[in-house]
Design a protein around this motif. Structure first.
Motif, mmCIF file in Angstrom:
data_model
loop_
_atom_site.group_PDB
_atom_site.id
_atom_site.type_symbol
_atom_site.label_atom_id
_atom_site.label_comp_id
_atom_site.label_asym_id
_atom_site.label_seq_id
_atom_site.Cartn_x
_atom_site.Cartn_y
_atom_site.Cartn_z
ATOM 1 N N SER A 64 28.917 67.099 11.173
ATOM 2 C CA SER A 64 28.307 68.244 11.842
ATOM 3 C C SER A 64 29.355 68.885 12.746
ATOM 4 O O SER A 64 29.928 68.237 13.617
ATOM 5 C CB SER A 64 27.096 67.797 12.677
ATOM 6 N N GLY A 65 29.604 70.156 12.535
ATOM 7 C CA GLY A 65 30.621 70.846 13.320
ATOM 8 C C GLY A 65 31.849 71.139 12.473
ATOM 9 O O GLY A 65 31.865 70.921 11.260
ATOM 10 N N ILE A 66 32.894 71.637 13.103
ATOM 11 C CA ILE A 66 34.122 72.000 12.406
ATOM 12 C C ILE A 66 35.151 70.891 12.573
ATOM 13 O O ILE A 66 35.475 70.496 13.691
ATOM 14 C CB ILE A 66 34.685 73.332 12.953
ATOM 15 N N TYR A 67 35.632 70.398 11.458
ATOM 16 C CA TYR A 67 36.648 69.346 11.506
ATOM 17 C C TYR A 67 38.028 69.964 11.727
ATOM 18 O O TYR A 67 38.453 70.852 10.990
ATOM 19 C CB TYR A 67 36.651 68.540 10.208
ATOM 20 N N LYS A 68 38.693 69.509 12.767
ATOM 21 C CA LYS A 68 40.048 69.972 13.057
ATOM 22 C C LYS A 68 41.014 68.822 12.817
ATOM 23 O O LYS A 68 40.848 67.729 13.356
ATOM 24 C CB LYS A 68 40.150 70.448 14.505
ATOM 25 N N LYS A 69 42.004 69.092 12.001
ATOM 26 C CA LYS A 69 42.972 68.066 11.656
ATOM 27 C C LYS A 69 43.670 67.559 12.910
ATOM 28 O O LYS A 69 44.170 68.347 13.718
ATOM 29 C CB LYS A 69 44.005 68.631 10.685
ATOM 30 N N PRO A 70 43.671 66.238 13.134
ATOM 31 C CA PRO A 70 44.307 65.695 14.338
ATOM 32 C C PRO A 70 45.808 65.913 14.336
ATOM 33 O O PRO A 70 46.414 66.168 13.285
ATOM 34 C CB PRO A 70 43.965 64.196 14.284
ATOM 35 N N ILE A 71 46.407 65.828 15.499
ATOM 36 C CA ILE A 71 47.842 66.041 15.629
ATOM 37 C C ILE A 71 48.589 64.976 14.831
ATOM 38 O O ILE A 71 48.264 63.797 14.890
ATOM 39 C CB ILE A 71 48.264 65.974 17.115
ATOM 40 N N ARG A 72 49.574 65.401 14.075
ATOM 41 C CA ARG A 72 50.342 64.480 13.258
ATOM 42 C C ARG A 72 51.090 63.481 14.153
ATOM 43 O O ARG A 72 51.619 63.845 15.209
ATOM 44 C CB ARG A 72 51.343 65.250 12.398
ATOM 45 N N ALA A 73 51.111 62.244 13.693
ATOM 46 C CA ALA A 73 51.775 61.199 14.471
ATOM 47 C C ALA A 73 53.273 61.471 14.558
ATOM 48 O O ALA A 73 53.927 61.783 13.560
ATOM 49 C CB ALA A 73 51.523 59.840 13.826
ATOM 50 N N THR A 74 53.801 61.366 15.762
ATOM 51 C CA THR A 74 55.236 61.536 15.988
ATOM 52 C C THR A 74 55.736 60.373 16.842
ATOM 53 O O THR A 74 54.943 59.617 17.415
ATOM 54 C CB THR A 74 55.538 62.855 16.707
ATOM 55 N N ILE A 75 57.037 60.257 16.946
ATOM 56 C CA ILE A 75 57.619 59.197 17.763
ATOM 57 C C ILE A 75 57.177 59.334 19.211
ATOM 58 O O ILE A 75 56.978 58.347 19.926
ATOM 59 C CB ILE A 75 59.156 59.230 17.670
ATOM 60 N N GLU A 76 56.987 60.566 19.653
ATOM 61 C CA GLU A 76 56.624 60.818 21.052
ATOM 62 C C GLU A 76 55.192 60.430 21.369
ATOM 63 O O GLU A 76 54.899 59.933 22.459
ATOM 64 C CB GLU A 76 56.845 62.301 21.400
ATOM 65 N N ASN A 77 54.254 60.643 20.427
ATOM 66 C CA ASN A 77 52.838 60.438 20.760
ATOM 67 C C ASN A 77 52.185 59.243 20.074
ATOM 68 O O ASN A 77 51.002 58.995 20.269
ATOM 69 C CB ASN A 77 52.026 61.708 20.431
ATOM 70 N N ASP A 78 52.931 58.480 19.278
ATOM 71 C CA ASP A 78 52.318 57.375 18.554
ATOM 72 C C ASP A 78 53.132 56.092 18.733
ATOM 73 O O ASP A 78 54.186 55.924 18.123
ATOM 74 C CB ASP A 78 52.219 57.711 17.059
ATOM 75 N N PRO A 79 52.645 55.163 19.562
ATOM 76 C CA PRO A 79 53.366 53.898 19.774
ATOM 77 C C PRO A 79 53.473 53.051 18.513
ATOM 78 O O PRO A 79 54.432 52.304 18.337
ATOM 79 C CB PRO A 79 52.538 53.190 20.854
ATOM 80 N N SER A 80 52.480 53.166 17.603
ATOM 81 C CA SER A 80 52.522 52.395 16.358
ATOM 82 C C SER A 80 53.697 52.835 15.488
ATOM 83 O O SER A 80 54.389 52.005 14.888
ATOM 84 C CB SER A 80 51.209 52.560 15.585
ATOM 85 N N LEU A 81 53.920 54.139 15.426
ATOM 86 C CA LEU A 81 55.035 54.667 14.648
ATOM 87 C C LEU A 81 56.366 54.235 15.251
ATOM 88 O O LEU A 81 57.296 53.861 14.522
ATOM 89 C CB LEU A 81 54.950 56.191 14.579
ATOM 90 N N ARG A 82 56.451 54.245 16.572
ATOM 91 C CA ARG A 82 57.682 53.799 17.229
ATOM 92 C C ARG A 82 57.964 52.331 16.920
ATOM 93 O O ARG A 82 59.111 51.936 16.677
ATOM 94 C CB ARG A 82 57.574 53.998 18.749
ATOM 95 N N GLU A 83 56.895 51.516 16.910
ATOM 96 C CA GLU A 83 57.069 50.097 16.626
ATOM 97 C C GLU A 83 57.497 49.870 15.180
ATOM 98 O O GLU A 83 58.344 49.011 14.895
ATOM 99 C CB GLU A 83 55.766 49.340 16.913
ATOM 100 N N MET A 84 56.944 50.640 14.242
ATOM 101 C CA MET A 84 57.323 50.513 12.838
ATOM 102 C C MET A 84 58.799 50.868 12.639
ATOM 103 O O MET A 84 59.524 50.181 11.899
ATOM 104 C CB MET A 84 56.439 51.419 11.973
ATOM 105 N N ILE A 85 59.250 51.921 13.311
ATOM 106 C CA ILE A 85 60.647 52.330 13.203
ATOM 107 C C ILE A 85 61.559 51.255 13.802
ATOM 108 O O ILE A 85 62.604 50.921 13.249
ATOM 109 C CB ILE A 85 60.867 53.681 13.908
ATOM 110 N N ARG A 86 61.134 50.692 14.935
ATOM 111 C CA ARG A 86 61.928 49.645 15.571
ATOM 112 C C ARG A 86 62.032 48.427 14.667
ATOM 113 O O ARG A 86 63.111 47.836 14.490
ATOM 114 C CB ARG A 86 61.302 49.242 16.904
#
Length: 215
Positions: free
Chosen positions: A49-71
């Motif tokens: 219900s409502g308008i689905y807005k695509k969430p912000i794409r994960a980046t090194i700056e905003n996603d700790p999981s991505l930073r950990e995977m890169i490390r």
């Protein structure tokens, strides 16, 4: 909806889910939306219900999981690889598969139909939630290690290990230890297969076990 996303999606029996996105969607993170939308059994049962807005794409700056995977990829002692067992299987190597199955009773048919899993020589399953009367035979595999819940209530513990039946003459269990104290649960099983040693160690993230097990 009335329940939280986590509580609602933990209910495996639901066939339909309704998500209200009319309120500020920025309160729902990318991973929370994924958890919510994947909680329903089929796309036909998902209603938004409502308008689905695509969430912000994960980046090194905003996603700790991505930073950990890169490390981990840059510092790992082992080569990161997505090679499937079917692609590397030969007569010389032994392929072991570990999975936190979270109730083998619920997912046994998935295990039996997974070609990647069945291509392995050893299948190690944690948190089987199994009971003594449960039957989990798989063609061409033999259970060499299994523990079951002592009570009639299924609890998030216990372990099961399959080995290809053709390898049974070459199997030797060296050590086994499964410790359960309250909500703490840890498992250590060591076995040799064709002169190769395979060790299964499972300790839940929230487990407070601090002792070391020596074989």
């Amino acid at each position: 909806m009335g329940n939280s996303v986590k509580k609602e999606t933990d209910n495996k029996y639901q066939s339909e889910l309704m998500f209200n996105l009319k309120k500020k969607q920025q309160n729902l993170s990318r991973k929370l939306l994924y958890t919510a939308f994947s909680g329903v059994e089929s796309p036909q049962g998902l209603h938004i219900s409502g308008i689905y807005k695509k969430p912000i794409r994960a980046t090194i700056e905003n996603d700790p999981s991505l930073r950990e995977m890169i490390r981990m990829r840059s510092e790992a002692q082992f080569q990161y690889s997505l090679t499937f067992p079917e692609e590397v299987k030969n007569d010389k190597n032994i392929i072991a598969f570990f999975h936190n199955v979270r109730s083998l009773n619920l997912h046994f048919l998935n295990v039996c139909s997974d070609r990647t899993l069945l291509a392995c020589d050893i299948i190690m399953l944690a948190k089987t939630w199994s009971q003594p009367a449960d039957r989990y035979e798989i063609d061409n595999f033999t259970i060499v290690y299994r523990t079951d819940c002592a009570s009639t209530k299924r609890k998030a513990f216990r372990t099961l290990i399959y080995v290809k039946s053709a390898l049974l003459p070459h199997i030797n269990i060296l050590f086994q230890n499964e410790s359960i104290t309250g909500s703490n649960h840890s498992t250590v099983v060591a076995l040799t297969v064709c002169s190769k040693t395979v060790i299964m160690v499972y300790k839940p993230p929230k487990c407070q076990c601090t002792g070391k097990t020596k074989a």
